[in-house]
Write a protein that holds these residues in place. Structure first.
Motif, PDB file in Angstrom:
ATOM      1  N   LEU A  48     -10.276  -4.884   5.857  1.00 43.52           N
ATOM      2  CA  LEU A  48     -11.186  -5.235   6.950  1.00 43.52           C
ATOM      3  C   LEU A  48     -11.731  -6.641   6.765  1.00 43.52           C
ATOM      4  CD1 LEU A  48     -13.202  -1.968   7.641  1.00 43.52           C
ATOM      5  CD2 LEU A  48     -11.638  -3.159   9.165  1.00 43.52           C
ATOM      6  N   CYS A  49     -12.112  -6.937   5.519  1.00 38.25           N
ATOM      7  CA  CYS A  49     -12.667  -8.266   5.250  1.00 38.25           C
ATOM      8  C   CYS A  49     -11.634  -9.345   5.541  1.00 38.25           C
ATOM      9  CB  CYS A  49     -13.129  -8.373   3.800  1.00 38.25           C
ATOM     10  SG  CYS A  49     -14.571  -7.357   3.467  1.00 38.25           S
ATOM     11  N   SER A  50     -10.401  -9.086   5.114  1.00 37.84           N
ATOM     12  CA  SER A  50      -9.387 -10.123   5.298  1.00 37.84           C
ATOM     13  C   SER A  50      -9.070 -10.324   6.776  1.00 37.84           C
ATOM     14  CB  SER A  50      -8.124  -9.770   4.528  1.00 37.84           C
ATOM     15  OG  SER A  50      -7.697  -8.481   4.883  1.00 37.84           O
TER      16      SER A  50
ATOM     17  N   SER B 198     -11.181 -10.287   9.225  1.00 35.19           N
ATOM     18  CA  SER B 198     -12.159 -11.168   9.857  1.00 35.19           C
ATOM     19  C   SER B 198     -12.032 -12.599   9.375  1.00 35.19           C
ATOM     20  CB  SER B 198     -13.574 -10.625   9.603  1.00 35.19           C
ATOM     21  OG  SER B 198     -13.751 -10.468   8.224  1.00 35.19           O
ATOM     22  N   VAL B 199     -11.434 -12.769   8.202  1.00 34.96           N
ATOM     23  CA  VAL B 199     -11.287 -14.129   7.674  1.00 34.96           C
ATOM     24  C   VAL B 199     -10.073 -14.813   8.291  1.00 34.96           C
ATOM     25  CG1 VAL B 199     -10.963 -15.484   5.585  1.00 34.96           C
ATOM     26  CG2 VAL B 199     -12.459 -13.506   5.561  1.00 34.96           C
TER      27      VAL B 199
ATOM     28  N   SER C 159     -11.946   0.867  -1.316  1.00 34.62           N
ATOM     29  CA  SER C 159     -11.884  -0.553  -1.654  1.00 34.62           C
ATOM     30  C   SER C 159     -10.699  -1.213  -0.963  1.00 34.62           C
ATOM     31  CB  SER C 159     -11.787  -0.724  -3.170  1.00 34.62           C
ATOM     32  OG  SER C 159     -10.630  -0.050  -3.627  1.00 34.62           O
TER      33      SER C 159
ATOM     34  N   THR D 269      -8.761 -16.102  10.766  1.00 29.35           N
ATOM     35  CA  THR D 269      -9.139 -16.516  12.109  1.00 29.35           C
ATOM     36  C   THR D 269      -7.933 -16.934  12.934  1.00 29.35           C
ATOM     37  OG1 THR D 269      -9.654 -18.611  11.108  1.00 29.35           O
ATOM     38  CG2 THR D 269     -11.508 -17.205  11.683  1.00 29.35           C
TER      39      THR D 269
ATOM     40  N   LEU E 157     -11.686  -1.607   2.733  1.00 29.83           N
ATOM     41  CA  LEU E 157     -12.717  -2.630   2.879  1.00 29.83           C
ATOM     42  C   LEU E 157     -12.121  -4.024   2.732  1.00 29.83           C
ATOM     43  CD1 LEU E 157     -16.027  -1.474   1.176  1.00 29.83           C
ATOM     44  CD2 LEU E 157     -15.606  -2.093   3.556  1.00 29.83           C
ATOM     45  N   SER E 158     -11.252  -4.180   1.751  1.00 31.61           N
ATOM     46  CA  SER E 158     -10.672  -5.509   1.547  1.00 31.61           C
ATOM     47  C   SER E 158      -9.787  -5.885   2.729  1.00 31.61           C
ATOM     48  CB  SER E 158      -9.867  -5.549   0.247  1.00 31.61           C
ATOM     49  OG  SER E 158      -8.872  -4.547   0.283  1.00 31.61           O
TER      50      SER E 158
END
Lengths: 390, 522
Positions: A20-22, A24-25, A14, A27, A17-18
């Motif tokens: 990785l998600c952050s 891509s956000v 987790s 920018t 994953l978090s």
């Protein structure tokens, strides 16, 4: 993948994953620029108007977005299609002027492909330093960018539509490869400017109408070179006189000299190539002397004399003539630059290399030494190929 | 840091467990099969034996039993069982029934029966466990009254496929002889190529239910004993219900089981297999699959083909360099394109960039999405093509070519340069001789694409560094995976990206273990 045993644990999974998600956000963290969002600048020019404002013009490639079926043919557009767009902006500094353009264009002005920068004549006279500073400082502009001086306005050269090439940037890019033309990249200019009194030599070009019986054609012409000292335009020399600078710099391409042989009518056109020069210095009795040794190959392209080139005697005659010619070329251009007192020949470098002690003593007043340097030339051009017919 | 500490503790605990397990397994090996009920001795009484076997094989319609009498007695005193389709029934009739029935008088002596059976393979069996094994292997069993020994008749005859071209590793020049599903046929094929008695083929049964025959093949004196011991050790640790394919073993035997790169080579070519045995490697054959395992294997082996040794060394070297090059393309082709198109436009020659810009102008997607679209479509098409029957397969490729080639460009979904990149990447992944490694690269391509779309060349190089570090850390039975590149081995380099002529290759590759039989025999 190979982190799988660790990844499999839910807690760590987790966290990763978090993360990785952050990524891509966020920018703001990536300076990604899609090709579709770029306005590709192929050449730019800096000019000055009457009020001393900088006018920056850029030549932008406008992708016409042709459909794939006709795409295979490549770009066949010759001038008239409008594949190039010239945009100009005004400002008190270069970056203000560029910004002025950028506000009007929906895309990012991408100057990573900018192959040439043209300084307008007025701009070069007054603001050479600023132009070079901006070009060297701005991260997108490459060191390999060629620098030119226009005879009049720089924009004229951007607006010129060549018949063979896609745009004038292409023409300017390949200009130094022709004949023994002078080509100065940004890096060359910066390096040369390190010399005493900041000598700079830049090729001068112009769009010229050339008339060929009944119809005229516009072409970019190399007029010669503009010579600067301490960031001021001190004078210009002709294209022919620039040969000397190229020879001493050991960057002479190739050219053809028509030669008169003594006592004979007609001429022998000799193409000289593979030219190598060795420059050395001597200081004798307070006299500073530069010795230039030129060697290379000569190939006879044309013979309108009645002499047989298969005779060794004739070959010697030609060699004598061409070496005499080279000597006069080099001495003439050295004299010219000495008159303008801008050491674009890199004589200071030769003295520094070979007589560093003496040079260091006088380097601060090179202004007084340089015009008095004697130049001696030894030509060793050999006629390599007299041709197939007599 | 907390994570690392935990890891270490676990590592310390593990070896103890492993040792215990290992010991148990060794006991099992030495004491033969341990099974509480089946190890009972065969009884004297035919009736008890018969009943017990029939009980075990209840509801097995393929079991054929036949009671008959020897020596013209009124009571049946012999009992024959076999499984239908596994034994040669004609031969059985000829060499067993006829001679036995023609015995006029029988005084329950075993040697008389044995002497009258004209058969080469005859084995005396004393436990029920063995009876079941022999039956499973297709050998008919003859049980006689008042004798506590059953006779296993070597008349097994399994239906096998004929020896055909190895379809997964095609060569232009070289033997067209591939392994088949039958273990014994496969061992005979190996024997045919290596006729020395030094070729050892150790047999082993694995799988709780499948009882799959497994053979460990090696060349005695060439193969390192330590390596062999390690292979047997690892095989003993594997507990499975059934082994349908050697791939399962491969998964268990690997040093790093979570690596995307397979560390064991599988081949269905007999010449590849035997060539590897000659280099001192161990081969594992599994009943029921033509794919045999070769270990240890280095990364190098995955870019080599059997044909490399039958072609000239110039050609082979050229082809190997080409393969290596395209290995890189298969891995980073689309990522490179994405990185250049989104971050490093100044790298492209102006003319090329302008024409790419022109063709990309109508594409609405960012380069990453464009590449993903194409790559995923391509992978899907390939997967569809592999699974479909041959007749339909060509239809898929036609549709695929239209979809990813022409239509998507005309529809403005992707740009022509992207199609070229995808096509070259596809061809590159087909160029890798071994399917296993091609799959790994195909898989790794996608994360690299994402990273290079976020970070450009920085990300691309980071991903490559991670992959290379991982490859360097891999071992295959103790042999560094990247040998002979890292660590650099001069002698091994002669048969890597380049191939030196055959007479220059006098040494065997250095594998694991203490004994290195370095020099090849001349």
């Amino acid at each position: 993948m190979f982190l799988l045993p660790d990844l499999l644990k839910v807690k760590r999974l987790s966290v990763i994953l978090s993360l990785l998600c952050s990524f891509s956000v966020m920018t703001g963290c990536w300076d990604q620029k899609e090709l579709n969002t770029l306005a590709i600048v192929t050449a730019s020019s800096f000019d000055l108007d009457e009020n001393n404002n900088v006018i920056v013009s850029v030549q932008i490639f406008t992708p016409t977005g042709m459909s794939s079926s006709e795409g295979s043919g490549g770009s066949s557009g010759t001038g008239g299609q409008g594949a190039n767009l010239i945009l100009s902006g005004k400002g008190s500094t270069i970056s203000e002027a560029v910004n002025n353009i950028e506000t009007r264009v929906p895309r990012h002005l991408f100057r990573g492909q900018n192959s040439a920068i043209v300084f307008g004549h007025h701009f070069a006279e007054k603001r050479l330093k600023e132009g070079l500073d901006y070009a060297a400082r701005f991260y997108e502009i490459k060191e390999r960018t060629l620098i030119y001086v226009a005879k009049d306005q720089g924009v004229d050269l951007l607006q010129y539509r060549p018949n063979i090439e896609r745009n004038s940037a292409d023409v300017m890019e390949y200009l130094p490869e022709k004949d023994a033309n002078l080509g100065m990249s940004l890096k060359d200019v910066i390096l040369m400017r390190l010399g005493p009194n900041k000598p700079v030599i830049l090729p001068m070009i112009e769009v010229k109408k050339i008339h060929v019986k009944g119809y005229s054609e516009e072409q970019i012409v190399n007029l010669g070179s503009a010579i600067f000292s301490n960031d001021h335009l001190v004078g210009t020399i002709s294209r022919h006189d620039t040969y000397g600078q190229r020879l001493i710099y050991n960057e002479f391409g190739q050219t053809t000299f028509p030669l008169h042989l003594k006592g004979h009518s007609g001429q022998v056109s000799l193409n000289i190539q593979n030219v190598k020069t060795a420059t050395h210095s001597t200081i004798k009795n307070g006299k500073w002397i530069i010795t230039v040794k030129v060697s290379g190959k000569g190939i006879v392209f044309e013979n309108t004399t009645n002499q047989s080139l298969f005779k060794v005697k004739t070959e010697h005659k030609i060699e004598k003539e061409v070496n005499k010619r080279l000597r006069s070329v080099i001495i003439r251009s050295a004299k010219q630059t000495q008159k303008l007192n801008s050491d674009v020949m890199n004589f200071h470098g030769v003295f520094y290399r070979e007589h560093s002690d003496e040079y260091n003593k006088v380097s601060h007043n090179w202004k007084d030494i340089y015009p008095r340097i004697d130049v001696k030339v030894h030509g060793h051009i050999n006629v390599y190929d007299p041709g197939m017919i007599d | 840091m907390g994570l690392f500490k935990k890891k270490k503790k676990k590592k310390e605990q593990k070896p103890k467990q492993q040792q215990q397990q290992q010991q148990q397994h060794e006991n099992v090996l030495n004491g033969e099969e341990v099974n509480s009920t089946a190890t009972d001795q065969i009884s004297q009484s035919l009736m008890i034996n018969k009943q017990r076997i029939l009980d075990v094989y209840s509801d097995c319609s393929d079991l054929i039993t036949r009671s008959f009498s020897i020596g013209k007695q009124s009571k049946d005193n012999a009992f024959l069982i076999y499984i239908e389709g596994t034994s040669n029934s004609e031969e059985l009739d000829k060499v067993v029934f006829r001679p036995l029935m023609s015995i006029s008088e029988w005084d329950h002596r075993l040697d008389k029966v044995i002497n009258s059976i004209s058969l080469g393979q005859l084995k005396q069996v004393t436990t029920y466990e063995e009876i079941y094994n022999q039956l499973a292997n297709g050998n008919p069993l003859l049980i006689l009254d008042q004798i506590p020994v059953a006779l296993s008749l070597g008349l097994s005859k399994w239906v096998t496929r004929g020896i055909e071209d190895p379809t997964s590793e095609v060569v232009v020049r070289g033997p067209k002889e591939g392994f088949v599903e039958s273990l014994r046929v496969n061992t005979s094929l190996i024997r045919k190529r290596l006729r020395t008695p030094q070729l050892k083929i150790k047999s082993k049964v694995m799988g709780e239910y499948s009882k799959t025959q497994i053979a460990i093949a090696y060349l005695d004196g060439v193969c390192d004993p330590d390596l062999l011991k390690e292979v047997e050790n690892r095989l003993n640790k594997i507990k499975l219900e059934g082994i349908m394919e050697s791939g399962v073993l491969e998964e268990y035997l690997q040093d790093n089981r979570y690596s995307p790169f397979t560390q064991i080579l599988s081949t269905e070519r007999t010449d590849t297999f035997c060539g590897n045995l000659l280099e001192g490697r161990v081969g594992i054959l599994v009943e029921g699959t033509p794919f045999c395992l070769i270990l240890p294997t280095t990364f190098n082996a995955f870019i080599q083909t059997a044909e490399d040794y039958s072609q000239g060394f110039y050609i082979t070297t050229l082809l190997r360099v080409l393969r290596f090059l395209f290995l890189g393309v298969a891995l980073i082709g689309p990522s490179f394109y994405i990185a250049v198109m989104t971050f490093h436009q100044e790298m492209v020659p102006t003319t090329l960039l302008l024409s790419i810009a022109q063709s990309r102008e109508q594409v609405p997607f960012p380069a990453l999405f464009e590449a993903l679209l194409m790559e995923v479509t391509f992978e899907a098409l390939r997967e569809a093509g592999v699974r479909l029957p041959k007749q339909v397969g060509s239809a898929v490729s036609i549709v695929g070519a239209l979809v990813i080639g022409q239509a998507s460009i005309q529809a403005g979904l992707v740009s022509p340069p992207m199609v070229i990149v995808v096509a070259i990447t596809g061809i590159a992944s087909f160029m890798i001789p071994h399917y296993n490694i091609a799959i790994s690269l195909r898989m790794l391509r996608f994360p690299i694409m994402f990273i290079s779309a976020f970070l450009g060349f920085l990300g691309l190089i980071m991903a490559l560094i991670v992959i290379i570090i991982h490859l360097c850390s891999l071992r295959s039975f103790g042999v560094p995976y990247l040998e002979p590149f890292a660590p650099f081995k001069k002698s091994g380099f002669k048969d890597s990206v380049i191939r030196a002529p055959a007479w220059k290759q006098k040494t065997r590759p250095h594998l694991t273990g203490s004994v290195w039989n370095k020099q090849r025999k001349e």
